[in-house]
Design an enzyme around this catalytic site. Structure first.
Site, PDB file in Angstrom:
ATOM      1  N   ASN A   7       1.513 -33.064   5.279  1.00 50.57           N
ATOM      2  CA  ASN A   7       0.955 -34.085   6.165  1.00 50.57           C
ATOM      3  C   ASN A   7       1.846 -35.314   6.011  1.00 50.57           C
ATOM      4  O   ASN A   7       1.746 -36.046   5.031  1.00 50.57           O
ATOM      5  CB  ASN A   7      -0.487 -34.379   5.737  1.00 50.57           C
ATOM      6  CG  ASN A   7      -1.131 -35.438   6.605  1.00 50.57           C
ATOM      7  OD1 ASN A   7      -0.502 -36.012   7.496  1.00 50.57           O
ATOM      8  ND2 ASN A   7      -2.393 -35.719   6.332  1.00 50.57           N
ATOM      9  N   ARG A  90       0.741 -30.688   9.569  1.00 52.92           N
ATOM     10  CA  ARG A  90      -0.216 -31.401  10.398  1.00 52.92           C
ATOM     11  C   ARG A  90       0.570 -32.214  11.421  1.00 52.92           C
ATOM     12  O   ARG A  90       1.467 -32.973  11.066  1.00 52.92           O
ATOM     13  CB  ARG A  90      -1.034 -32.351   9.534  1.00 52.92           C
ATOM     14  CG  ARG A  90      -1.992 -33.151  10.370  1.00 52.92           C
ATOM     15  CD  ARG A  90      -2.635 -34.251   9.565  1.00 52.92           C
ATOM     16  NE  ARG A  90      -3.595 -34.960  10.401  1.00 52.92           N
ATOM     17  CZ  ARG A  90      -3.954 -36.208  10.191  1.00 52.92           C
ATOM     18  NH1 ARG A  90      -3.440 -36.889   9.177  1.00 52.92           N
ATOM     19  NH2 ARG A  90      -4.829 -36.782  10.978  1.00 52.92           N
ATOM     20  N   HIS A 179      -8.791 -35.673  14.649  1.00 57.78           N
ATOM     21  CA  HIS A 179      -9.514 -35.008  13.552  1.00 57.78           C
ATOM     22  C   HIS A 179      -9.953 -33.591  13.970  1.00 57.78           C
ATOM     23  O   HIS A 179     -10.912 -33.051  13.421  1.00 57.78           O
ATOM     24  CB  HIS A 179     -10.803 -35.773  13.151  1.00 57.78           C
ATOM     25  CG  HIS A 179     -10.600 -37.141  12.596  1.00 57.78           C
ATOM     26  ND1 HIS A 179     -11.393 -38.210  12.978  1.00 57.78           N
ATOM     27  CD2 HIS A 179      -9.727 -37.619  11.684  1.00 57.78           C
ATOM     28  CE1 HIS A 179     -11.012 -39.298  12.320  1.00 57.78           C
ATOM     29  NE2 HIS A 179     -10.006 -38.967  11.534  1.00 57.78           N
ATOM     30  N   HIS A 207     -17.478 -36.838  11.663  1.00 58.62           N
ATOM     31  CA  HIS A 207     -16.398 -36.996  10.688  1.00 58.62           C
ATOM     32  C   HIS A 207     -16.293 -38.491  10.408  1.00 58.62           C
ATOM     33  O   HIS A 207     -15.747 -39.256  11.220  1.00 58.62           O
ATOM     34  CB  HIS A 207     -15.085 -36.439  11.258  1.00 58.62           C
ATOM     35  CG  HIS A 207     -13.899 -36.633  10.360  1.00 58.62           C
ATOM     36  ND1 HIS A 207     -13.265 -35.591   9.714  1.00 58.62           N
ATOM     37  CD2 HIS A 207     -13.231 -37.757   9.991  1.00 58.62           C
ATOM     38  CE1 HIS A 207     -12.270 -36.075   8.985  1.00 58.62           C
ATOM     39  NE2 HIS A 207     -12.218 -37.383   9.154  1.00 58.62           N
ATOM     40  N   GLY A 211     -11.128 -43.545   9.221  1.00 64.06           N
ATOM     41  CA  GLY A 211     -11.207 -43.347  10.656  1.00 64.06           C
ATOM     42  C   GLY A 211     -12.380 -42.412  10.891  1.00 64.06           C
ATOM     43  O   GLY A 211     -12.592 -41.495  10.105  1.00 64.06           O
ATOM     44  N   ARG A 240     -10.773 -50.443  12.279  1.00 69.56           N
ATOM     45  CA  ARG A 240     -10.599 -50.329  13.741  1.00 69.56           C
ATOM     46  C   ARG A 240     -11.881 -50.710  14.469  1.00 69.56           C
ATOM     47  O   ARG A 240     -12.972 -50.351  14.021  1.00 69.56           O
ATOM     48  CB  ARG A 240     -10.235 -48.887  14.129  1.00 69.56           C
ATOM     49  CG  ARG A 240      -8.822 -48.514  13.759  1.00 69.56           C
ATOM     50  CD  ARG A 240      -8.551 -47.052  14.082  1.00 69.56           C
ATOM     51  NE  ARG A 240      -8.043 -46.371  12.908  1.00 69.56           N
ATOM     52  CZ  ARG A 240      -8.034 -45.058  12.729  1.00 69.56           C
ATOM     53  NH1 ARG A 240      -8.514 -44.257  13.659  1.00 69.56           N
ATOM     54  NH2 ARG A 240      -7.555 -44.531  11.633  1.00 69.56           N
ATOM     55  N   ASP A 282     -13.956 -50.460   2.748  1.00 71.95           N
ATOM     56  CA  ASP A 282     -14.453 -49.361   1.919  1.00 71.95           C
ATOM     57  C   ASP A 282     -15.977 -49.421   1.839  1.00 71.95           C
ATOM     58  O   ASP A 282     -16.546 -50.431   1.430  1.00 71.95           O
ATOM     59  CB  ASP A 282     -13.829 -49.480   0.525  1.00 71.95           C
ATOM     60  CG  ASP A 282     -14.080 -48.242  -0.306  1.00 71.95           C
ATOM     61  OD1 ASP A 282     -15.241 -47.799  -0.406  1.00 71.95           O
ATOM     62  OD2 ASP A 282     -13.100 -47.706  -0.856  1.00 71.95           O
ATOM     63  N   PHE A 283     -16.615 -48.334   2.223  1.00 75.34           N
ATOM     64  CA  PHE A 283     -18.084 -48.332   2.292  1.00 75.34           C
ATOM     65  C   PHE A 283     -18.741 -48.484   0.926  1.00 75.34           C
ATOM     66  O   PHE A 283     -19.879 -48.934   0.828  1.00 75.34           O
ATOM     67  CB  PHE A 283     -18.585 -47.059   3.001  1.00 75.34           C
ATOM     68  CG  PHE A 283     -18.518 -47.189   4.502  1.00 75.34           C
ATOM     69  CD1 PHE A 283     -17.302 -47.137   5.159  1.00 75.34           C
ATOM     70  CD2 PHE A 283     -19.668 -47.400   5.256  1.00 75.34           C
ATOM     71  CE1 PHE A 283     -17.223 -47.279   6.538  1.00 75.34           C
ATOM     72  CE2 PHE A 283     -19.609 -47.537   6.632  1.00 75.34           C
ATOM     73  CZ  PHE A 283     -18.376 -47.478   7.285  1.00 75.34           C
ATOM     74  N   ARG A 284     -18.026 -48.119  -0.143  1.00 75.86           N
ATOM     75  CA  ARG A 284     -18.605 -48.350  -1.474  1.00 75.86           C
ATOM     76  C   ARG A 284     -18.766 -49.842  -1.709  1.00 75.86           C
ATOM     77  O   ARG A 284     -19.805 -50.300  -2.187  1.00 75.86           O
ATOM     78  CB  ARG A 284     -17.687 -47.762  -2.557  1.00 75.86           C
ATOM     79  CG  ARG A 284     -17.807 -46.260  -2.666  1.00 75.86           C
ATOM     80  CD  ARG A 284     -16.688 -45.678  -3.461  1.00 75.86           C
ATOM     81  NE  ARG A 284     -15.426 -45.751  -2.703  1.00 75.86           N
ATOM     82  CZ  ARG A 284     -14.386 -44.971  -2.920  1.00 75.86           C
ATOM     83  NH1 ARG A 284     -14.428 -44.091  -3.885  1.00 75.86           N
ATOM     84  NH2 ARG A 284     -13.296 -45.072  -2.201  1.00 75.86           N
ATOM     85  N   GLY A 330     -14.959 -38.785   3.913  1.00 77.90           N
ATOM     86  CA  GLY A 330     -15.283 -39.694   2.799  1.00 77.90           C
ATOM     87  C   GLY A 330     -16.666 -40.316   2.858  1.00 77.90           C
ATOM     88  O   GLY A 330     -17.449 -40.229   1.895  1.00 77.90           O
ATOM     89  N   GLY A 332     -19.130 -39.645   5.303  1.00 75.54           N
ATOM     90  CA  GLY A 332     -20.121 -38.637   5.678  1.00 75.54           C
ATOM     91  C   GLY A 332     -20.545 -37.754   4.507  1.00 75.54           C
ATOM     92  O   GLY A 332     -21.706 -37.362   4.400  1.00 75.54           O
ATOM     93  N   GLU A 383      -9.156 -30.139   5.458  1.00 76.16           N
ATOM     94  CA  GLU A 383      -8.155 -29.982   6.512  1.00 76.16           C
ATOM     95  C   GLU A 383      -6.953 -29.170   6.041  1.00 76.16           C
ATOM     96  O   GLU A 383      -6.370 -28.415   6.812  1.00 76.16           O
ATOM     97  CB  GLU A 383      -7.726 -31.367   7.020  1.00 76.16           C
ATOM     98  CG  GLU A 383      -8.819 -32.008   7.874  1.00 76.16           C
ATOM     99  CD  GLU A 383      -8.622 -33.488   8.126  1.00 76.16           C
ATOM    100  OE1 GLU A 383      -8.889 -34.273   7.183  1.00 76.16           O
ATOM    101  OE2 GLU A 383      -8.206 -33.863   9.218  1.00 76.16           O
TER     102      GLU A 383
HETATM  103  P1  ADP Z   1      -9.401 -41.080   5.759  1.00 80.11           P
HETATM  104  O1  ADP Z   1      -9.062 -39.623   5.547  1.00 80.11           O
HETATM  105  O2  ADP Z   1      -9.840 -41.404   7.141  1.00 80.11           O
HETATM  106  O3  ADP Z   1      -8.435 -42.047   5.179  1.00 80.11           O
HETATM  107  P2  ADP Z   1     -11.639 -40.496   3.996  1.00 80.11           P
HETATM  108  O4  ADP Z   1     -12.276 -39.395   4.740  1.00 80.11           O
HETATM  109  O5  ADP Z   1     -10.942 -40.185   2.727  1.00 80.11           O
HETATM  110  O6  ADP Z   1     -10.721 -41.360   4.938  1.00 80.11           O
HETATM  111  O7  ADP Z   1     -12.769 -41.577   3.722  1.00 80.11           O
HETATM  112  C1  ADP Z   1     -12.502 -42.799   3.105  1.00 80.11           C
HETATM  113  C2  ADP Z   1     -13.799 -43.589   3.089  1.00 80.11           C
HETATM  114  O8  ADP Z   1     -14.777 -42.856   2.333  1.00 80.11           O
HETATM  115  C3  ADP Z   1     -13.698 -44.967   2.484  1.00 80.11           C
HETATM  116  O9  ADP Z   1     -14.274 -45.937   3.331  1.00 80.11           O
HETATM  117  C4  ADP Z   1     -14.535 -44.828   1.230  1.00 80.11           C
HETATM  118  O10 ADP Z   1     -15.220 -45.977   0.929  1.00 80.11           O
HETATM  119  C5  ADP Z   1     -15.535 -43.786   1.608  1.00 80.11           C
HETATM  120  N1  ADP Z   1     -16.145 -43.248   0.401  1.00 80.11           N
HETATM  121  C6  ADP Z   1     -15.569 -42.482  -0.534  1.00 80.11           C
HETATM  122  N2  ADP Z   1     -16.453 -42.259  -1.550  1.00 80.11           N
HETATM  123  C7  ADP Z   1     -17.590 -42.912  -1.229  1.00 80.11           C
HETATM  124  C8  ADP Z   1     -18.869 -43.098  -1.853  1.00 80.11           C
HETATM  125  N3  ADP Z   1     -19.141 -42.559  -3.025  1.00 80.11           N
HETATM  126  N4  ADP Z   1     -19.782 -43.854  -1.225  1.00 80.11           N
HETATM  127  C9  ADP Z   1     -19.517 -44.416  -0.055  1.00 80.11           C
HETATM  128  N5  ADP Z   1     -18.345 -44.289   0.597  1.00 80.11           N
HETATM  129  C10 ADP Z   1     -17.397 -43.555   0.014  1.00 80.11           C
END
Ligand code: ADP
Length: 395
Positions: A7, A90, A179, A207, A211, A240, A282-284, A330, A332, A383
């Site tokens: 990728n 990819r 995706h 997804h 993104g 975005r 970052d959702f965390r 991530g 989801g 993927e």
């Molecule tokens: P991409 O492939 O689009 O770069 P990912 O599918 O890896 O992204 O997802 C990244 C996102 O997943 C980030 O926003 C991250 O905060 C979120 N994420 C990862 N672990 C957790 C968690 N334990 N709780 C909440 N969000 C999480």
């Protein structure tokens, strides 16, 4: 067969070596800062990870370092390069030319290049990655797996924009979606988990990552998806904006004295949940800030969940019903707060959530209760494995 999955981005290159018989990952890693200085992180399964800071002026150097690591006496996982039976790449944009994966030849390369216009940040990097591998492994067959391919089954009413038709004819302006490899993998896996054939189900795949995209998969075929000509459309994402009133572009350009390119940069890199929260993409971080009472972080997450819930409603209508909703990527897979928020809008569909399971992290399982009219699932995406499977299937 051992399949190397690549990728390739503009300054990074992720890889996995997968044994297609056992579907085990033998090694994976990433080359970063290609063309700047160069860092290679190599993770051979069952061995100590390696981090190398070494010059990577080109992608070819990066691939050659990866191949060295894979065959290294200490850190390696194969005795020689002859063990690599195929490379799966990819490729982000296949335009209307590619509705499925293809064995890469000169004609395919020319067609991928013709799609560069549609994904100027991604396709040229994918092509560089393919060329680098061809140079170093000239006799190994290569396969291109496109992010857009799975969505090529959308009917015209789903992919046309309300724009002058000539823009579609002249420039290919339409919805493509992204995706696709993940939407395909997750919708199939959802059917498998439910003991059904993909043809028997209407599935909505969410997804949700950095993104995010949602897709409506009717009887195994994609009939609509939230991303469009580019991956900017759809729900608000990490940075975005997702879909907005298109007139905002000119309005902000005038107010902030920017050109279209600069505004688009804001929409891609400074918007979404980061832009709204002012905290993070970052959702965390957002979940933590919300818990601590940060209102903008809380509203950013809620805006995201609400937007996903609206797409689910739209796609349930588009498919005249939905049997299963699958969360992946991530956010989801891991973020129970977001999943619970989204499902809180779905009572009208007969969704009944298991209040414990919905918060469990990263587990492949059903998170709805037995009486739920729509099955809600968490299905981790993979993927790379999907690319390896496609590659083997084609060869
Ligand atoms: P991409 O492939 O689009 O770069 P990912 O599918 O890896 O992204 O997802 C990244 C996102 O997943 C980030 O926003 C991250 O905060 C979120 N994420 C990862 N672990 C957790 C968690 N334990 N709780 C909440 N969000 C999480």
């Amino acid at each position: 067969m051992k399949v190397l999955v690549i990728n390739c981005g503009s300054s990074s290159l992720k890889y996995q070596l997968i044994d297609s018989e056992t579907e085990q990952v033998l090694a994976k890693g990433i080359c970063e800062r290609i063309g700047i200085d160069g860092v290679l992180t190599h993770k051979p399964t069952g061995k100590t990870p390696v981090k190398l800071q070494t010059a990577m002026p080109t992608h070819t150097t990066a691939v050659s370092l990866v191949l060295e690591q894979l065959t290294d006496k200490e850190n390696g996982v194969i005795a020689s390069l002859d063990e690599i039976g195929a490379v799966g790449h990819r490729v982000v944009h296949g335009g209307e030319k590619f509705a499925s994966s293809v064995v890469i030849n000169d004609e395919v390369m020319a067609q991928v290049e013709a799609c560069n216009d549609l994904a100027p940040l991604h396709n040229p990097a994918n092509i560089i990655g393919i060329n680098a591998c061809k140079e170093l492994m000239p006799n190994v067959p290569m396969v291109g797996v496109f992010d857009t391919a799975f969505h090529q089954t959308m009917p015209k009413e789903a992919y046309m924009y309300g724009l002058p038709y000539e823009y579609y004819e002249k420039y290919g302006v339409r919805r493509y979606g992204f995706h696709g490899t993940s939407h395909s993998f997750v919708s199939k896996r959802t059917a498998e988990l439910l003991g059904k054939k993909p043809e028997e189900l209407n599935v909505i795949v969410c997804h949700l990552g950095n993104g995010s995209s949602i897709s409506a998969v009717k009887g195994g075929k994609c009939v609509d998806t939230s991303m469009g000509l580019t991956p900017l459309e759809g729900v608000p994402m990490g940075t975005r904006s997702g879909s907005i009133d298109p007139a905002i572009v000119e309005f902000i350009a005038n107010k902030e004295n920017m050109d279209v390119h600069q505004v688009l940069n804001v929409l891609n890199k400074k918007s979404g949940v980061e832009g709204v929260s002012g905290v993070s993409s970052d959702f965390r971080d957002l979940d933590n800030a919300s818990k601590e009472g940060n209102e903008r972080a809380a509203i950013a997450v809620k805006m995201f969940s609400y937007s996903v819930a609206k797409y689910i409603g739209a796609y349930a209508a588009a498919m005249n019903g939905v049997d299963a909703i699958a969360f992946t990527a991530g956010v989801g897979e891991n973020d129970g707060v977001v999943r619970a928020q989204i499902c809180s809008y779905l009572g009208y569909l007969g969704v009944v959530i298991d209040d414990e399971k919905v918060y469990q992290r990263g587990v492949e399982q059903e998170v709805s209760k037995p009486e739920s009219k729509v099955r809600v699932m968490v299905v981790p995406t993979n993927e790379e494995l999907a690319i390896a499977r496609e590659t083997v299937a084609l060869l």
